[in-house]
Design a protein around this motif. Structure first.
Motif, PDB file in Angstrom:
ATOM      1  N   ASP A 119      16.187  22.791  16.572  1.00  0.00           N
ATOM      2  CA  ASP A 119      17.594  22.592  16.131  1.00  0.00           C
ATOM      3  C   ASP A 119      18.345  23.714  16.874  1.00  0.00           C
ATOM      4  O   ASP A 119      18.551  24.902  16.766  1.00  0.00           O
ATOM      5  CB  ASP A 119      17.520  23.021  14.662  1.00  0.00           C
ATOM      6  CG  ASP A 119      18.931  22.674  14.082  1.00  0.00           C
ATOM      7  OD1 ASP A 119      19.575  22.193  14.654  1.00  0.00           O
ATOM      8  OD2 ASP A 119      18.905  22.871  13.033  1.00  0.00           O
ATOM      9  N   GLU A 152      27.978  20.353  15.879  1.00  0.00           N
ATOM     10  CA  GLU A 152      27.412  20.136  15.003  1.00  0.00           C
ATOM     11  C   GLU A 152      26.110  19.326  14.870  1.00  0.00           C
ATOM     12  O   GLU A 152      26.024  18.548  15.805  1.00  0.00           O
ATOM     13  CB  GLU A 152      28.605  19.345  14.262  1.00  0.00           C
ATOM     14  CG  GLU A 152      29.721  20.247  13.714  1.00  0.00           C
ATOM     15  CD  GLU A 152      29.601  21.356  12.875  1.00  0.00           C
ATOM     16  OE1 GLU A 152      28.601  20.982  12.000  1.00  0.00           O
ATOM     17  OE2 GLU A 152      29.974  22.386  12.793  1.00  0.00           O
ATOM     18  N   SER A 153      25.274  19.724  13.909  1.00  0.00           N
ATOM     19  CA  SER A 153      23.949  18.882  13.771  1.00  0.00           C
ATOM     20  C   SER A 153      24.268  17.515  13.785  1.00  0.00           C
ATOM     21  O   SER A 153      23.269  16.870  14.600  1.00  0.00           O
ATOM     22  CB  SER A 153      23.228  19.601  12.701  1.00  0.00           C
ATOM     23  OG  SER A 153      22.042  18.884  12.550  1.00  0.00           O
ATOM     24  N   SER A 154      25.144  16.913  13.238  1.00  0.00           N
ATOM     25  CA  SER A 154      25.424  15.362  13.076  1.00  0.00           C
ATOM     26  C   SER A 154      25.780  14.962  14.379  1.00  0.00           C
ATOM     27  O   SER A 154      25.842  13.607  14.700  1.00  0.00           O
ATOM     28  CB  SER A 154      26.356  15.224  12.063  1.00  0.00           C
ATOM     29  OG  SER A 154      27.673  15.739  12.181  1.00  0.00           O
ATOM     30  N   GLU A 155      26.171  15.710  15.522  1.00  0.00           N
ATOM     31  CA  GLU A 155      26.895  15.274  16.600  1.00  0.00           C
ATOM     32  C   GLU A 155      25.652  15.310  17.905  1.00  0.00           C
ATOM     33  O   GLU A 155      25.885  15.373  19.052  1.00  0.00           O
ATOM     34  CB  GLU A 155      28.146  15.874  16.878  1.00  0.00           C
ATOM     35  CG  GLU A 155      29.210  15.641  16.063  1.00  0.00           C
ATOM     36  CD  GLU A 155      30.507  16.282  16.393  1.00  0.00           C
ATOM     37  OE1 GLU A 155      30.493  16.844  17.582  1.00  0.00           O
ATOM     38  OE2 GLU A 155      31.179  16.080  15.691  1.00  0.00           O
ATOM     39  N   SER A 159      18.639  18.568  16.635  1.00  0.00           N
ATOM     40  CA  SER A 159      18.865  18.710  15.392  1.00  0.00           C
ATOM     41  C   SER A 159      17.966  18.990  14.451  1.00  0.00           C
ATOM     42  O   SER A 159      16.695  18.960  14.752  1.00  0.00           O
ATOM     43  CB  SER A 159      19.863  17.442  15.000  1.00  0.00           C
ATOM     44  OG  SER A 159      18.944  16.460  14.623  1.00  0.00           O
ATOM     45  N   LEU A 192      17.704  16.869  11.795  1.00  0.00           N
ATOM     46  CA  LEU A 192      17.919  15.593  10.760  1.00  0.00           C
ATOM     47  C   LEU A 192      16.359  15.050  11.124  1.00  0.00           C
ATOM     48  O   LEU A 192      15.592  15.080  11.894  1.00  0.00           O
ATOM     49  CB  LEU A 192      18.607  14.632  11.453  1.00  0.00           C
ATOM     50  CG  LEU A 192      20.059  15.115  11.699  1.00  0.00           C
ATOM     51  CD1 LEU A 192      20.977  14.040  12.373  1.00  0.00           C
ATOM     52  CD2 LEU A 192      20.565  15.411  10.307  1.00  0.00           C
ATOM     53  N   PRO A 201      24.420   7.461  13.627  1.00  0.00           N
ATOM     54  CA  PRO A 201      25.299   8.183  13.573  1.00  0.00           C
ATOM     55  C   PRO A 201      25.965   9.131  14.520  1.00  0.00           C
ATOM     56  O   PRO A 201      27.232   8.922  14.995  1.00  0.00           O
ATOM     57  CB  PRO A 201      25.253   8.777  12.238  1.00  0.00           C
ATOM     58  CG  PRO A 201      24.129   8.292  11.539  1.00  0.00           C
ATOM     59  CD  PRO A 201      23.321   7.765  12.490  1.00  0.00           C
ATOM     60  N   MET A 202      25.134   9.844  15.276  1.00  0.00           N
ATOM     61  CA  MET A 202      25.521  10.834  16.403  1.00  0.00           C
ATOM     62  C   MET A 202      25.586   9.921  17.759  1.00  0.00           C
ATOM     63  O   MET A 202      26.222  10.422  18.692  1.00  0.00           O
ATOM     64  CB  MET A 202      24.811  11.874  16.333  1.00  0.00           C
ATOM     65  CG  MET A 202      23.228  11.573  16.920  1.00  0.00           C
ATOM     66  SD  MET A 202      22.002  10.410  16.241  1.00  0.00           S
ATOM     67  CE  MET A 202      21.788  11.624  14.453  1.00  0.00           C
TER      68      MET A 202
END
Length: 428
Positions: free
Chosen positions: A189, A196-199, A205, A207, A299-300
């Motif tokens: 990570d 951002e982790s979501s990107e 990440s 996730l 999502p990313m």
């Protein structure tokens, strides 16, 4: 976004005469892609299955020549492997001493990483045992975990030497994991990137990742230098078990998985997509090989809008594989120092989301291995992918980075999901 990146290196384009055929074109379809995400949704899957069973006439027989059911040790569910001694090999202090002596020998010889193998990293007593474990990976349950190493007692360079040496007894040929020539990938990570982790790309990440295989390798190897504060468990599932259950209950899904019309997104590269099956019947073996993210987007890393859509039939098949794998999976809590080796053609893997803290930060190094003596025969349709990983390629300098996160500018480009280029890998 730079759309000029070639997905296939020039020598592969020449070898496979790719320039002689019309390239896949960007495709703006009026038909929307199926409603399916990177994270599987059981409710949507059940609704889709109910609708298709009610409204459609589905195949009731398997494709001609395909097995009704697979037999052997590669067929298992998590309940079959409650005895950890079947897949965990605990290293004895004498084994570790032998490994450390081999590390010292390599260090004293100033041998390059690419030259570390079974002959330059001698393990007179442990080596034959590791070669037997390679047989377990290729033809028994499909995976093994080595336990007992203490990576915190070694330098990063020593850990890399150790990893390359030990893993060479499982599979000596190492594949490149991107077109930058990286043969060793660091998975963690990467909070320091300022993204951002979501990107971030999933491997950089915290996730979770759904069931998938890496594209493309024979044996997936991970050396766990550190573990998370919580979460991050690995789950494995037998592809052969999945095949048996799906073939028995929904033979039409086997047809769908075996069709070579699945759209694989190259995310802005040229060509913008390629078409390939997910399931193969070759050399009396069933091979299931796919990355869900490449098919659905995430999502990313959203699915490209200008490629052909995924059909509802394909969406049901993809989710059917996931939920069947999940229902038959084995969850493993890997420890610091564990090395895991997984037959990537016969076993799917997933990862739970995790959280780190100051003392515990999940970190693994990944190799894509091939054992020329034990490897499964590659289905012809996957040979191009195999060459992309394992064949010598002009213009690509293969490398083993000790710390890929040292250059802050490079880190941002490497971890950011929106970026495309030679650092991209196809897994997750």
């Amino acid at each position: 976004m730079d759309k000029s990146v070639d997905f296939y290196p020039s020598d592969l384009r020449a070898k496979y005469h790719l320039d002689a055929f019309p390239a896949a074109q960007r495709h703006l379809s009026s038909t929307p892609s199926a409603d399916i995400g990177w994270v599987p949704d059981l409710e949507k899957h059940n609704e889709r299955t109910t609708r298709r069973l009610k409204d459609e006439t589905l195949a009731t027989n398997l494709p001609r020549g395909w097995p009704q059911a697979l037999q052997g040790p590669l067929v298992w569910s998590g309940d079959d492997l409650k005895d950890q001694s079947r897949y965990i090999f605990n290293l004895h202090p004498s084994d570790i001493a032998e490994i450390e002596a081999a590390v010292l020998k390599v260090k004293n010889s100033s041998l390059g990483h690419e030259n570390i193998n079974r002959f330059t990293f001698p393990l007179p007593k442990l080596g034959p045992i590791l070669e037997e474990l390679s047989g377990q990976v290729h033809s028994e349950c499909g995976f093994v975990v080595l336990r007992g190493l203490q990576p915190w007692t070694y330098s990063r360079q020593e850990n890399i030497i150790l990893y390359l040496g030990v893993s060479s007894y499982i599979g000596e040929r190492r594949g490149r994991q991107n077109l930058s020539g990286a043969k060793l990938t660091h998975i963690t990570d990467v909070k320091s990137a300022g993204v951002e982790s979501s990107e971030r790309r999933p491997i950089f990440s915290n996730l979770g990742q759904p069931f998938h295989a890496d594209l493309f390798c024979d044996v997936l190897a991970l050396y766990h230098l550190d573990t998370a504060k919580s979460g991050g468990e690995t789950s494995l599932a037998s592809s052969w078990k999945v095949y048996n259950e799906v073939a028995a209950s929904r033979p039409d899904i086997i047809h769908t998985l075996a069709e070579n019309d699945w759209i694989h997104d190259t995310r802005g590269c040229s060509p913008p997509y390629y078409q390939q099956s997910l399931l193969y019947n070759h050399d009396r073996k069933i091979v299931l090989n796919f990355s869900r993210r490449v098919l659905t987007g995430a999502p990313m890393m959203p699915r490209s809008k200008d490629i052909p859509p995924m059909t509802d039939t394909q969406a049901e098949a993809l989710d059917a594989v996931h939920f069947c794998a999940q229902n038959n999976s084995l969850k493993i809590n890997l420890k610091k120092g564990d090395m895991s080796f997984v037959n990537n053609l016969a076993v799917l893997h997933s990862r739970a989301a995790f959280e780190d803290d100051a003392e515990n930060s999940r970190y693994a190094m990944r190799l894509w291995l091939n054992n020329p003596e034990r490897a499964w025969k590659t289905p012809p349709a996957l040979q191009l992918d195999w060459d992309r990983t394992y064949a010598p390629l002009e213009g690509i300098k293969d490398n083993y980075e000790t710390d890929p996160f040292a250059d802050k500018d490079k880190v941002q480009r490497m971890v950011k999901a929106a970026e495309i280029g030679p650092d991209s890998t196809r897994c997750g």
